[in-house]
Write an enzyme that holds these catalytic residues in place. Structure first.
Site, PDB file in Angstrom:
ATOM      1  N   TYR A  33      13.805   1.280  18.753  1.00  0.00           N
ATOM      2  CA  TYR A  33      14.844   2.117  19.349  1.00  0.00           C
ATOM      3  C   TYR A  33      14.387   2.631  20.707  1.00  0.00           C
ATOM      4  O   TYR A  33      13.191   2.711  20.996  1.00  0.00           O
ATOM      5  CB  TYR A  33      15.216   3.301  18.437  1.00  0.00           C
ATOM      6  CG  TYR A  33      14.137   4.349  18.267  1.00  0.00           C
ATOM      7  CD1 TYR A  33      14.008   5.401  19.176  1.00  0.00           C
ATOM      8  CD2 TYR A  33      13.240   4.302  17.200  1.00  0.00           C
ATOM      9  CE1 TYR A  33      13.027   6.373  19.023  1.00  0.00           C
ATOM     10  CE2 TYR A  33      12.259   5.273  17.035  1.00  0.00           C
ATOM     11  CZ  TYR A  33      12.160   6.301  17.951  1.00  0.00           C
ATOM     12  OH  TYR A  33      11.187   7.261  17.804  1.00  0.00           O
ATOM     13  N   CYS A  34      15.374   2.972  21.555  1.00  0.00           N
ATOM     14  CA  CYS A  34      15.113   3.704  22.795  1.00  0.00           C
ATOM     15  C   CYS A  34      15.882   5.017  22.711  1.00  0.00           C
ATOM     16  O   CYS A  34      16.147   5.496  21.606  1.00  0.00           O
ATOM     17  CB  CYS A  34      15.492   2.876  24.019  1.00  0.00           C
ATOM     18  SG  CYS A  34      17.237   2.415  24.102  1.00  0.00           S
ATOM     19  N   PHE A  35      16.254   5.595  23.830  1.00  0.00           N
ATOM     20  CA  PHE A  35      16.873   6.921  23.750  1.00  0.00           C
ATOM     21  C   PHE A  35      18.268   6.867  23.129  1.00  0.00           C
ATOM     22  O   PHE A  35      18.582   7.616  22.211  1.00  0.00           O
ATOM     23  CB  PHE A  35      16.942   7.570  25.134  1.00  0.00           C
ATOM     24  CG  PHE A  35      17.493   8.969  25.090  1.00  0.00           C
ATOM     25  CD1 PHE A  35      16.803   9.980  24.439  1.00  0.00           C
ATOM     26  CD2 PHE A  35      18.712   9.274  25.677  1.00  0.00           C
ATOM     27  CE1 PHE A  35      17.315  11.273  24.368  1.00  0.00           C
ATOM     28  CE2 PHE A  35      19.229  10.561  25.615  1.00  0.00           C
ATOM     29  CZ  PHE A  35      18.534  11.557  24.959  1.00  0.00           C
TER      30      PHE A  35
END
EC number: 2.9.1.3
Length: 369
Positions: free
Chosen positions: A94-96
């Site tokens: 995941y990222c932001f």
């Protein structure tokens, strides 16, 4: 290929490994258990790309990102992602917000390593919001009861003995008093909130609908309790734990002198550990000098210095009882007695440790399912 996921509940219930591809500065502000940071960009690269985005738009920012992360640097990061994916075939990345950064990592893994690896839709923000709502829902839907009592009466032991308790001090890695610091650092505020929410989630999944908490202030060391939970704690029923003064002194001696010295020595070594432990106790006492008053502080500080000298010389801890007894009689007990007056109408049971544990277990068993 496994699908990208929005099943946030299952990710936390099953302790699924997660790869966080945000920059280190973002990760250290807050992440989740069972997560490792394998960033697409470091802090400086992220800052440059962010500036480009603001000044020139998305396409220019993407182009700069590819320019900054290329060649040997790209290969190094790709190897780290590949190693995580192979070691954690059931994991996700995941990222932001689950957007460009996680999609780029997915693309590079597929193109350059032949690995299809799913991402968390919505990313960190969606996971964080899910946990925030988990805590809020519990406050709205569950019953809570607090365990109170004088300093050293063993409230933490009661919390540890119950399977429907939430260990606020454990999650904060702090004992909650002026002397509450541990040998290892406290978590970031967001990490504390996330750990607490996951604990709530797992216990509710097991069918717990009534939680036991220690009666705490809003701040546990440097960690703040979630506001909605703290507000609820101002009206929750209270169970009062009692113990003999002598037993309380011995418990504090064990926890804050004998065991904590060992904890410091495990973390930083025997010689440096004892020095750090000694400095910690003296700093903690100095931290309440205004509340103690100058004369009382000087008297207790002198006993503490003597106790530490004896402990360092031959391991004796007998003199430590002097400052512990003084603090209890002259500071903590009067303070707790004053605070208890405002809570007296909420006290529904009083007893020793065995009686309180028995009462709380019975209380849980009698709760309608």
């Amino acid at each position: 290929m496994r699908d990208n996921t929005q099943h946030y509940r299952e990710l936390f219930l099953d302790d699924i490994p997660l790869m966080d591809v945000r920059a280190p500065v973002e990760y250290h502000k807050g992440a989740f258990p069972n997560t490792v940071n394998r960033p697409l960009m470091n802090d400086i690269e992220r800052q440059k790309v962010g500036t480009s985005y603001k000044q020139h738009g998305q396409q220019a920012a993407i182009a700069l990102g590819h320019e900054l992360v290329c060649g040997a640097l790209k290969a190094e990061r790709l190897a780290a992602w590949k190693a995580f994916a192979e070691a954690n075939p059931n994991g996700y990345l995941y990222c932001f917000r689950g957007g460009l950064r996680s999609q780029i990592v997915q693309q590079w893994l597929k193109q350059d390593a032949g690995i299809d690896y799913p991402r968390v839709i919505g990313g960190y923000k969606a996971l964080r919001n899910f946990l925030f709502e988990t805590t809020r829902a519990a406050v709205d839907e569950c019953d809570f009861v607090l365990v109170g009592g004088l300093t050293g009466c063993g409230k933490t032991e009661v919390i540890a003995a119950l399977d429907n308790s939430l260990d606020l001090e454990g999650h904060a890695n702090h004992r909650g008093s002026s002397f509450g610091r541990r040998a290892t650092p406290q978590p970031a505020q967001i990490d504390f909130e996330n750990r607490l929410a996951i604990d709530i989630l797992k216990k509710r999944h097991r069918g717990v609908g009534q939680f036991v908490l220690e009666d705490e202030g809003r701040i546990v060391g440097s960690c703040s309790l979630p506001l909605e939970l703290y507000q609820g704690m101002q009206s929750y029923p209270l169970v009062w734990l009692e113990d003999a003064f002598e037993q309380r002194v011995e418990r504090i001696l064990r926890d804050y002198v004998i065991d904590l010295r060992s904890e410091f020595e495990r973390v930083v070594g025997v010689e440096e550990g004892f020095a750090a432990f000694s400095a910690y106790l003296q700093k903690s006492l100095a931290g309440i000098v205004k509340r103690l008053g100058g004369e009382r502080y000087q008297r207790l500080a002198a006993i503490l210095v003597q106790a530490l000298e004896e402990q360092g010389r031959d391991g004796s801890v007998d003199t430590h009882r002097g400052w512990i007894e003084g603090l209890l009689k002259e500071y903590y007990d009067p303070m707790y007695a004053f605070q208890r007056q405002s809570k007296e109408d909420r006290v529904e049971f009083r007893g020793n440790q065995a009686e309180v544990i028995g009462y709380l277990r019975q209380r849980q068993a009698l709760r309608p399912s």
